[in-house]
Scaffold this active site. Sequence first.
Site, PDB file in Angstrom:
ATOM      1  CE  LYS A 180      42.368  33.303  45.839  1.00 16.95           C
ATOM      2  NZ  LYS A 180      41.759  34.634  45.883  1.00 16.95           N
ATOM      3  CG  ASP A 230      39.476  36.470  48.402  1.00 12.98           C
ATOM      4  OD1 ASP A 230      40.344  36.935  49.165  1.00 12.98           O
ATOM      5  OD2 ASP A 230      39.750  35.750  47.414  1.00 12.98           O
ATOM      6  CB  ALA A 256      34.512  38.851  34.632  1.00  2.00           C
ATOM      7  CD  GLU A 269      33.156  34.857  25.176  1.00  2.00           C
ATOM      8  OE1 GLU A 269      34.330  35.005  25.581  1.00  2.00           O
ATOM      9  OE2 GLU A 269      32.707  35.456  24.175  1.00  2.00           O
ATOM     10  NE  ARG A 324      41.660  40.490  28.025  1.00  2.00           N
ATOM     11  CZ  ARG A 324      42.885  40.090  28.308  1.00  2.00           C
ATOM     12  NH1 ARG A 324      43.920  40.776  27.862  1.00  2.00           N
ATOM     13  NH2 ARG A 324      43.091  39.020  29.053  1.00  2.00           N
TER      14      ARG A 324
HETATM   15  P1  NAP Z   1      42.311  36.541  37.282  1.00  2.00           P
HETATM   16  O1  NAP Z   1      41.349  35.500  37.695  1.00  2.00           O
HETATM   17  O2  NAP Z   1      43.539  36.162  36.528  1.00  2.00           O
HETATM   18  O3  NAP Z   1      41.495  37.639  36.423  1.00  2.00           O
HETATM   19  C1  NAP Z   1      42.194  38.653  35.749  1.00  2.00           C
HETATM   20  C2  NAP Z   1      41.236  39.727  35.254  1.00  2.00           C
HETATM   21  O4  NAP Z   1      42.032  40.759  34.642  1.00  2.00           O
HETATM   22  C3  NAP Z   1      40.242  39.244  34.201  1.00  2.00           C
HETATM   23  O5  NAP Z   1      39.065  39.986  34.292  1.00  2.00           O
HETATM   24  C4  NAP Z   1      41.003  39.569  32.903  1.00  2.00           C
HETATM   25  O6  NAP Z   1      40.159  39.736  31.793  1.00  2.00           O
HETATM   26  C5  NAP Z   1      41.586  40.920  33.269  1.00  2.00           C
HETATM   27  N1  NAP Z   1      42.727  41.277  32.421  1.00  2.00           N
HETATM   28  C6  NAP Z   1      43.943  40.690  32.382  1.00  2.00           C
HETATM   29  N2  NAP Z   1      44.724  41.307  31.456  1.00  2.00           N
HETATM   30  C7  NAP Z   1      43.966  42.288  30.902  1.00  2.00           C
HETATM   31  C8  NAP Z   1      44.208  43.275  29.900  1.00  2.00           C
HETATM   32  N3  NAP Z   1      45.398  43.366  29.268  1.00  2.00           N
HETATM   33  N4  NAP Z   1      43.200  44.126  29.590  1.00  2.00           N
HETATM   34  C9  NAP Z   1      42.016  44.048  30.222  1.00  2.00           C
HETATM   35  N5  NAP Z   1      41.720  43.131  31.185  1.00  2.00           N
HETATM   36  C10 NAP Z   1      42.692  42.269  31.514  1.00  2.00           C
HETATM   37  O7  NAP Z   1      42.864  37.373  38.551  1.00  2.00           O
HETATM   38  P2  NAP Z   1      42.108  37.595  39.955  1.00  2.00           P
HETATM   39  O8  NAP Z   1      42.477  36.524  40.891  1.00  2.00           O
HETATM   40  O9  NAP Z   1      40.685  37.880  39.694  1.00  2.00           O
HETATM   41  O10 NAP Z   1      42.862  38.914  40.472  1.00  2.00           O
HETATM   42  C11 NAP Z   1      42.618  40.158  39.860  1.00  2.00           C
HETATM   43  C12 NAP Z   1      43.337  41.260  40.634  1.00  2.00           C
HETATM   44  O11 NAP Z   1      42.793  41.368  41.938  1.00  2.00           O
HETATM   45  C13 NAP Z   1      44.846  41.008  40.823  1.00  2.00           C
HETATM   46  O12 NAP Z   1      45.522  42.232  40.651  1.00  2.00           O
HETATM   47  C14 NAP Z   1      44.955  40.540  42.243  1.00  2.00           C
HETATM   48  O13 NAP Z   1      46.208  40.865  42.831  1.00  2.00           O
HETATM   49  C15 NAP Z   1      43.829  41.329  42.895  1.00  2.00           C
HETATM   50  N6  NAP Z   1      43.330  40.689  44.125  1.00  2.00           N
HETATM   51  C16 NAP Z   1      43.405  41.387  45.268  1.00  2.00           C
HETATM   52  C17 NAP Z   1      42.930  40.839  46.437  1.00  2.00           C
HETATM   53  C18 NAP Z   1      43.029  41.629  47.707  1.00  2.00           C
HETATM   54  O14 NAP Z   1      42.912  41.035  48.791  1.00  2.00           O
HETATM   55  N7  NAP Z   1      43.182  42.934  47.624  1.00  2.00           N
HETATM   56  C19 NAP Z   1      42.358  39.555  46.441  1.00  2.00           C
HETATM   57  C20 NAP Z   1      42.290  38.856  45.244  1.00  2.00           C
HETATM   58  C21 NAP Z   1      42.782  39.448  44.081  1.00  2.00           C
HETATM   59  P3  NAP Z   1      39.839  38.485  30.825  1.00  2.00           P
HETATM   60  O15 NAP Z   1      38.743  37.708  31.490  1.00  2.00           O
HETATM   61  O16 NAP Z   1      39.448  39.125  29.554  1.00  2.00           O
HETATM   62  O17 NAP Z   1      41.119  37.681  30.703  1.00  2.00           O
END
Ligand code: NAP
Length: 285
Positions: free
Chosen positions: A66, A102, A127, A154, A151
């Site tokens: 993205k 989004d 975040a 920053e 978690r």
């Molecule tokens: P991303 O950029 O990879 O961010 C992942 C997030 O999860 C970060 O805040 C990360 O924290 C946290 N995380 C990962 N492993 C963790 C753990 N073991 N303990 C605590 N925190 C943890 O992913 P994203 O694109 O933002 O997507 C996040 C979620 O939203 C996904 O499940 C995705 O499927 C969903 N989503 C849904 C839609 C929808 O249309 N419904 C749209 C977009 C995304 P750190 O920063 O500490 O790594």
Amino acid sequence: MTQRIALIGHPVAHSLSPAFQQAALDALGVDARYEAWDLLPEELPMAAERLRSAELLGANVTVPHKQAMLRLVDRPDALVERVGALNTIVRRDGLLHATNTDVSGVLSALEAAGASPRGLRVVLLGAGGAARAVVVAMRVAGATSMVVANRTPERAASLVELGGAAMPVVTCALDERDPALEAAMAAADLVVHSTTLGMTHGPDEHATPVPARLFHPGQVAFDLVYVPERTPFLAAAEAGGARPLGGLAMLVHQGAESFRLWTGYEPPLDVMFGAARAALAARAR
Ligand code: NAP
């Protein structure tokens, strides 16, 4: 000529978008094929060139591309600039226009559930990329304040600048024993979950970042995770008396807005929801 719409990501095989976008195209008799392109970062410039050909209407872009696709499009709109990421590309007059649906997807899902964020105090858990769209959406919709817990501190701090005077954003630790998170949860009208915890094939399928005791009646708990439909976060929210909202509605609404931009047609939401639910159920079997 059959037109094409691409879904660019890696991996993409698990995505529900092909099922509900194709169902919508077929329902309206649009002669177009929605197809998944599973691409590595080094293949993105070639993909951008393919998107310029006349048979392409545009694309969805998903994790992890993205942000990387940003430098390959011609006309990112103001939302893309604010969020710092795109999820939709539309080819128009030979140019690649980009937006981020989004943001409207979050808002449409909440509004359809009667939970408009205007005037609400929000806690955002996570975040990552999706969280950035949530902060912009809450600000656009007139939320009053936001606490971001993540978690990695920053990463939470990098979201503060997306707030502003009208919606101050502060951060705290993503730790259920942290008094700052306890206080934020006690004050929150809306809790949005955007980590990958609880997600099928995520880091921990059974985990929720906050337990039932931190929720309270009158609160809305919105999980961006949509596989499974009932996540550990939603189960905890319900056990704590909050109102659970799953992520499928956001997924379909962001896709519906993309559909409108590619085709110019009003998206058939009932068809899209039906196909998305059927694809989700097939996956659970
Ligand atoms: P991303 O950029 O990879 O961010 C992942 C997030 O999860 C970060 O805040 C990360 O924290 C946290 N995380 C990962 N492993 C963790 C753990 N073991 N303990 C605590 N925190 C943890 O992913 P994203 O694109 O933002 O997507 C996040 C979620 O939203 C996904 O499940 C995705 O499927 C969903 N989503 C849904 C839609 C929808 O249309 N419904 C749209 C977009 C995304 P750190 O920063 O500490 O790594």
